[in-house]
Design an enzyme around this catalytic site. Sequence first.
Site, PDB file in Angstrom:
ATOM      1  N   TYR A 426       0.817  -1.215   0.000  1.00  0.00           N
ATOM      2  CA  TYR A 426       0.000   0.000   0.000  1.00  0.00           C
ATOM      3  C   TYR A 426       0.855   1.272   0.000  1.00  0.00           C
ATOM      4  O   TYR A 426       1.889   1.342   0.657  1.00  0.00           O
ATOM      5  CB  TYR A 426      -0.823   0.062   1.290  1.00  0.00           C
ATOM      6  CG  TYR A 426      -2.167  -0.620   1.294  1.00  0.00           C
ATOM      7  CD1 TYR A 426      -2.925  -0.804   0.158  1.00  0.00           C
ATOM      8  CD2 TYR A 426      -2.697  -1.060   2.510  1.00  0.00           C
ATOM      9  CE1 TYR A 426      -4.166  -1.419   0.217  1.00  0.00           C
ATOM     10  CE2 TYR A 426      -3.941  -1.673   2.579  1.00  0.00           C
ATOM     11  CZ  TYR A 426      -4.665  -1.851   1.419  1.00  0.00           C
ATOM     12  OH  TYR A 426      -5.886  -2.447   1.492  1.00  0.00           O
ATOM     13  N   GLU A 427       0.324   2.309  -0.649  1.00  0.00           N
ATOM     14  CA  GLU A 427       0.850   3.678  -0.564  1.00  0.00           C
ATOM     15  C   GLU A 427       2.334   3.785  -0.899  1.00  0.00           C
ATOM     16  O   GLU A 427       3.075   4.535  -0.276  1.00  0.00           O
ATOM     17  CB  GLU A 427       0.587   4.279   0.835  1.00  0.00           C
ATOM     18  CG  GLU A 427      -0.812   4.106   1.344  1.00  0.00           C
ATOM     19  CD  GLU A 427      -1.877   4.619   0.380  1.00  0.00           C
ATOM     20  OE1 GLU A 427      -1.560   5.473  -0.462  1.00  0.00           O
ATOM     21  OE2 GLU A 427      -3.020   4.153   0.459  1.00  0.00           O
ATOM     22  N   GLY A 428       2.768   3.014  -1.874  1.00  0.00           N
ATOM     23  CA  GLY A 428       4.182   2.961  -2.216  1.00  0.00           C
ATOM     24  C   GLY A 428       4.814   1.788  -1.505  1.00  0.00           C
ATOM     25  O   GLY A 428       4.826   1.730  -0.273  1.00  0.00           O
TER      26      GLY A 428
END
Length: 567
Positions: A426-428
């Site tokens: 997630y999120e990078g």
Amino acid sequence: MSYQAPVEECQFILNNIVGIEEVTKTERFEEATPDVIEAILNEAGKLCTDVLAPLNRNGDLDPARLENGVVRTSKGFGEGYAAIAEGGWIGMAADPEFGGMGLPLSVTTAVNDMMAGACLSLQLNPLMTQGQIEAFEHHASDELKALYLPKLISGEWCGTMNLTEPQAGSDVGALRTKAEPNGDGTYAITGQKIYITWADNDFSENVCHLVLARLPDGVPGTKGISLFIVPKLIPNADGSLGEHNSLKVVSLEHKLGLHGSPTAVMEYAGAKGWLVGAPHGGMAAMFTMMNNARLGVGTQGIGIAEAAYQKALAYALDRKQGRVGGTGSIVEHADVKRMLATMKADTFVARSIAFACAVAIDLGNATGDAAHKARAALLTPIAKAFGTDAGLAIAELGVQVHGGMGFIEDTGAAQFSRDVRVTSIYEGTNGIQAMDLVARKMMDGGDAAFAMIDEIEAFAESARSTQGALAEAVWQASENLRETTEWLVAQDDMNDRFAGAVPYLKAFARVLGGYYHLMAAQKGGTSRQKIARFYINRLLPEHKSLLAQVRVGNGDLADLTPDDLVA
């Protein structure tokens, strides 16, 4: 033993490790007195223990599903969400002008930690909305703020983030979604987005999508991207809801875990949207959301780590196996003690890093001081990556403590391992977090990193008289980190930095862990001193091999060809 929200642990770290008193001394947060924070954490703990935790298994066994274009959520999730919304927990850190509590992010982080441990599938929903609220506060027009923020903060409406496309994952600049002006200040959004967390539900009035898209004059790459708010139901000026927008959930993903959280493919077919921020300024707004979400996702890893530890400890205390003294339970076995102590020690480290990051964000927001903002920027990728890596490792150890029963779904140990797995993506991904740390966050020549190392060494020096060898070990580890950081920032070829980015981030987290455990040994009781000794003697030494990997550079990786990997 069922999940118990770690209220006392959160309070100990906030008060004794990360210095929340500095936050509450500021004018912005002066109303968040110790009594207020204690009361908030206690109430949140009750919600998590009594209301949310019983829903966790439902989300796994009764997954969200798509029926005739409508997302049906897991049994009890609607009631659980209502309890979160009605308690004001979504807008804890939001602007009071629009109905928020205006609390420090550090308090919100502690509450999100407990909610994630109780029921991560459901907690993902308010986390997405919190990111949208922050993006609106920083980038939206006054008109959009007035219309959307009260509804998002109250929980009447939910928010999502729409970034990823089939051909544009981490390379956001490759997106193809288009935004065509309608001539009336709105835009027609057309394209497909994937991996959209909580893209729809059956318990909120509306779902508001923040969508990255390209205007007709947007240049290729990230500099041509803009951000739009695209609601499921188009609101009227007074906030009442009108017609359904031209968007739909195409399908829900079949996932390894987090079955209670619907992850969707979304299709926009000329859907009406409004520009958030400046044209072509979507990346700035996106990073406002992403940085909020990165800390939030790191906190999710910590929540799962806590829940997995509690379940493993309860099993180890109860399970009788083998010839051991004391209670006769497997908790008496040396290797089981090792696993449980590792789980406990690293959960403490991950939580302390996340809370320290939140405190730095609060101080930066309250004072505008560049040093606090630099500290927050430095700690964000570490909090995200180490928090989620620790969640994965601790959930896996939880399965191992259960032995064969850990592989049996009925115990619930395996669910933690499945649910937490995506957080490192997630999120990078965590590799991207590490690259961000050694590149963007070292653009200052390493000043923020060296300031953190100076702080660690100064504390270790002051603790030598009472903690002896433990303080010396932390001081030496921080000095090793300093020397490698000096080597790192001297590398002009970024690939030499990137090749060792992941071990560098892990080593930095290990050294921070030594610092925080040493502080806990100074300020806590006998048990904290024993866990600190365990961490510093057994886990902190890992930093040496990690730093050795950093200084190899890129040479051996550059020499590898695809043929070498296939052979």
